[in-house]
Design a protein around this motif. Structure first.
Motif, short mmCIF file in Angstrom:
data_model
loop_
_atom_site.label_atom_id
_atom_site.label_comp_id
_atom_site.label_asym_id
_atom_site.label_seq_id
_atom_site.Cartn_x
_atom_site.Cartn_y
_atom_site.Cartn_z
N VAL A 192 62.55 29.52 2.14
CA VAL A 192 62.57 29.71 3.59
C VAL A 192 61.62 30.85 3.92
O VAL A 192 61.70 31.93 3.32
CB VAL A 192 63.98 30.05 4.12
CG1 VAL A 192 63.96 30.25 5.63
CG2 VAL A 192 64.96 28.93 3.75
N VAL A 193 60.72 30.60 4.86
CA VAL A 193 59.85 31.65 5.36
C VAL A 193 60.30 31.98 6.77
O VAL A 193 60.64 31.08 7.55
CB VAL A 193 58.36 31.23 5.32
CG1 VAL A 193 58.10 29.96 6.10
CG2 VAL A 193 57.46 32.36 5.83
N PHE A 194 60.34 33.26 7.10
CA PHE A 194 60.88 33.73 8.37
C PHE A 194 59.75 34.22 9.27
O PHE A 194 58.81 34.88 8.81
CB PHE A 194 61.88 34.86 8.14
CG PHE A 194 63.02 34.47 7.25
CD1 PHE A 194 64.15 33.85 7.76
CD2 PHE A 194 62.94 34.68 5.88
CE1 PHE A 194 65.19 33.47 6.93
CE2 PHE A 194 63.97 34.31 5.04
CZ PHE A 194 65.11 33.69 5.56
N ALA A 195 59.87 33.93 10.55
CA ALA A 195 58.90 34.41 11.52
C ALA A 195 58.93 35.94 11.58
O ALA A 195 59.97 36.57 11.38
CB ALA A 195 59.19 33.84 12.90
N ARG A 196 57.79 36.52 11.85
CA ARG A 196 57.73 37.95 12.09
C ARG A 196 58.51 38.27 13.35
O ARG A 196 58.45 37.54 14.34
CB ARG A 196 56.26 38.36 12.27
CG ARG A 196 56.03 39.84 12.48
CD ARG A 196 54.61 40.06 12.96
NE ARG A 196 54.22 41.46 12.94
CZ ARG A 196 53.31 41.98 13.73
NH1 ARG A 196 52.69 41.22 14.62
NH2 ARG A 196 53.00 43.25 13.64
N ILE A 214 65.81 50.40 15.85
CA ILE A 214 64.91 50.22 16.99
C ILE A 214 65.37 49.04 17.85
O ILE A 214 65.50 47.91 17.36
CB ILE A 214 63.47 49.99 16.52
CG1 ILE A 214 62.99 51.19 15.72
CG2 ILE A 214 62.55 49.74 17.71
CD1 ILE A 214 61.63 51.00 15.07
N GLU A 215 65.60 49.30 19.12
CA GLU A 215 66.00 48.25 20.05
C GLU A 215 64.77 47.51 20.58
O GLU A 215 63.78 48.13 20.98
CB GLU A 215 66.77 48.84 21.23
CG GLU A 215 67.23 47.80 22.24
CD GLU A 215 67.91 48.42 23.45
OE1 GLU A 215 68.13 47.68 24.44
OE2 GLU A 215 68.21 49.63 23.41
N THR A 216 64.83 46.19 20.55
CA THR A 216 63.78 45.35 21.13
C THR A 216 64.41 44.26 21.98
O THR A 216 65.61 43.97 21.86
CB THR A 216 62.92 44.69 20.03
OG1 THR A 216 63.76 43.87 19.19
CG2 THR A 216 62.22 45.73 19.16
N HIS A 217 63.59 43.66 22.82
CA HIS A 217 64.03 42.55 23.66
C HIS A 217 62.82 41.63 23.86
O HIS A 217 61.72 42.13 24.13
CB HIS A 217 64.56 43.05 25.00
CG HIS A 217 65.32 42.01 25.78
ND1 HIS A 217 64.69 40.94 26.39
CD2 HIS A 217 66.65 41.87 26.03
CE1 HIS A 217 65.60 40.20 27.00
NE2 HIS A 217 66.80 40.74 26.79
N PRO A 218 63.01 40.31 23.72
CA PRO A 218 61.85 39.41 23.83
C PRO A 218 61.13 39.48 25.17
O PRO A 218 59.96 39.14 25.25
CB PRO A 218 62.46 38.02 23.58
CG PRO A 218 63.94 38.19 23.77
CD PRO A 218 64.25 39.58 23.37
N ASP A 219 61.81 39.93 26.21
CA ASP A 219 61.14 40.09 27.50
C ASP A 219 60.04 41.15 27.44
O ASP A 219 59.15 41.19 28.30
CB ASP A 219 62.14 40.47 28.60
CG ASP A 219 63.06 39.32 28.97
OD1 ASP A 219 62.80 38.18 28.52
OD2 ASP A 219 64.03 39.56 29.71
N PHE A 220 60.12 42.02 26.42
CA PHE A 220 59.15 43.10 26.29
C PHE A 220 58.34 43.00 25.01
O PHE A 220 57.77 43.99 24.53
CB PHE A 220 59.88 44.45 26.35
CG PHE A 220 60.65 44.66 27.61
CD1 PHE A 220 60.03 45.15 28.76
CD2 PHE A 220 62.01 44.36 27.67
CE1 PHE A 220 60.76 45.34 29.93
CE2 PHE A 220 62.74 44.53 28.84
CZ PHE A 220 62.10 45.02 29.98
N GLY A 221 58.31 41.79 24.41
CA GLY A 221 57.52 41.58 23.20
C GLY A 221 58.00 42.45 22.05
O GLY A 221 59.18 42.50 21.74
N ARG A 222 57.05 43.18 21.43
CA ARG A 222 57.39 44.04 20.31
C ARG A 222 57.58 45.50 20.73
O ARG A 222 57.62 46.40 19.89
CB ARG A 222 56.30 43.95 19.23
CG ARG A 222 56.28 42.60 18.52
CD ARG A 222 55.13 42.51 17.53
NE ARG A 222 55.16 43.56 16.52
CZ ARG A 222 55.91 43.53 15.42
NH1 ARG A 222 56.72 42.50 15.18
NH2 ARG A 222 55.85 44.52 14.54
#
Length: 369
Positions: free
Chosen positions: A83-87, A183-191
């Motif tokens: 299985v390869v995982f997306a970045r 580190i908090e991230t959210h897809p609305d804000f990319g990386r």
């Protein structure tokens, strides 16, 4: 563990002779004359993404296209599937067969989650554990997938932290070690990193069956911006981890540490000439258990170092532009770079002008070590 090791005969029994027979004759010869294979994500110079299976000599035996950039790869010797995982913050993982005889299977993330680039199989290969982000609640999760039912998502449990990245299975077959990068991230804000002033990285041990927290270790407050990201385990069961500093560049915190069950985290003191060269960033950690060595890489610092696991002493530093991928090989390590190089122990280089190798590399042993 992230780098499963098994005997050549066991591999052929698990994979069947179909693995070798499915390869073109020249590639079959390469596979027969090697101690191991390696799997890594890449970007072609023409722009396409993929994952490749490499011979020990750095030749591509098989490749599979990816919809976007990949990150890490994990392997199950029982089913001979990887299985390869997306970045991160990716929304796919792709299951593929090294022989290419079966069509790859793409598993999208469920609503409200994205993947963090890493996963690990249970010892029997029946379950896959994947680090994920519950982004609306800023909570790390482990998604549990049934590999024998089309990788159907069964359940999830918390990582007891924010921004989980790599996870590995300890030697008891039940305990997961998880790096919560903090580190908090959210897809609305990319990386974009949304909580740098308040981040709290941690290293946790979790029971993969019950989901219960066994241990949780946080870094001292003065190191709260030191994101714990990648790890591997040595022959004695000690977990080695690498960090990425999110604070001011003028600060030079220690970047490599080790963890043992029931003990506090220990950060590894390094000579300033080596530590400073990493530019506050460790991109990959790999263990060569038979040689008693740990390797850490820094693509930002264009360097990687070898550490003696028993003493924690840095025994070698290597300058290599955009180095990141590391995997045990012989008495040392194979290293890959974003410039297309594959460097074997002893310094022999294979230059692939068509591929940019990504952050991680998985070793699959074909002979006893």
């Amino acid at each position: 563990m992230r780098t499963p090791l098994f005997d050549r005969r066991d591999f052929l029994k698990a994979a069947g002779t179909s693995f070798l027979m499915a390869l073109a004759p020249t590639k079959r010869a390469l596979a027969l004359d090697t101690d191991a294979m390696f799997a890594t994500a890449y970007q072609a110079r023409s722009g396409e993404y993929g994952v490749a299976v490499l011979s020990e000599a750095g030749k591509i035996l098989h490749s599979v296209a990816l919809p976007e950039r990949g990150h890490d790869v994990t392997f199950d010797p029982h089913s001979r599937k990887s299985v390869v995982f997306a970045r991160q913050p990716g929304t796919f993982m792709l299951v593929f067969d090294h022989t290419g005889r079966e069509e790859p299977l793409t598993i999208p993330s469920i609503a409200g989650r994205h993947y963090y680039g890493h996963g690990v199989f249970s010892p029997d290969g029946a379950l896959l554990y994947v680090t994920e982000n519950d982004f609306d609640n800023a909570a790390g999760m482990v998604g549990v997938y049934d590999t024998r039912d089309g990788f159907r998502r069964l359940s999830e449990f918390p990582t007891h932290g924010v921004g989980p990245h790599e996870l590995i299975l300890l030697g008891d077959g039940r305990t997961l070690a998880i790096c919560n990068g903090g580190i908090e991230t959210h897809p609305d804000f990319g990386r974009a990193k949304l909580n740098i002033p308040t981040m709290k990285p941690s290293f946790v041990l979790v029971d993969r069956v019950s989901g219960d927290l066994i241990e949780k270790h946080e870094l001292p407050e003065k190191l709260h911006q030191l994101s714990i990201r990648h790890m591997d385990i040595d022959a004695q069961g000690t977990v080695w981890f690498g960090c990425q500093h999110e604070g001011p560049a003028s600060e030079k915190p220690l970047l490599v540490g080790r963890a043992a069950r029931g003990k506090e985290l220990e950060m590894l003191d390094m000579p300033e000439s080596i530590l400073g060269g990493f530019r506050n960033y460790i991109g990959s950690v790999a263990a060569n258990r038979s040689a008693g060595l740990i390797a850490v890489s820094s693509p930002q610092g264009n360097a990687w170092a070898t550490i003696e696991a028993r003493t924690g002493k840095v025994v070698a530093k290597n300058d290599l532009v955009e180095v990141c991928g590391l995997a045990p090989d012989g008495d040392g390590f194979l290293a890959t770079t974003g410039a297309g190089l594959i460097v074997a122990p002893g310094g022999k280089e294979t230059d692939d002008a068509q591929h940019v190798w990504d952050n991680h590399m998985l070793r699959i042993n074909l002979r006893k070590t």
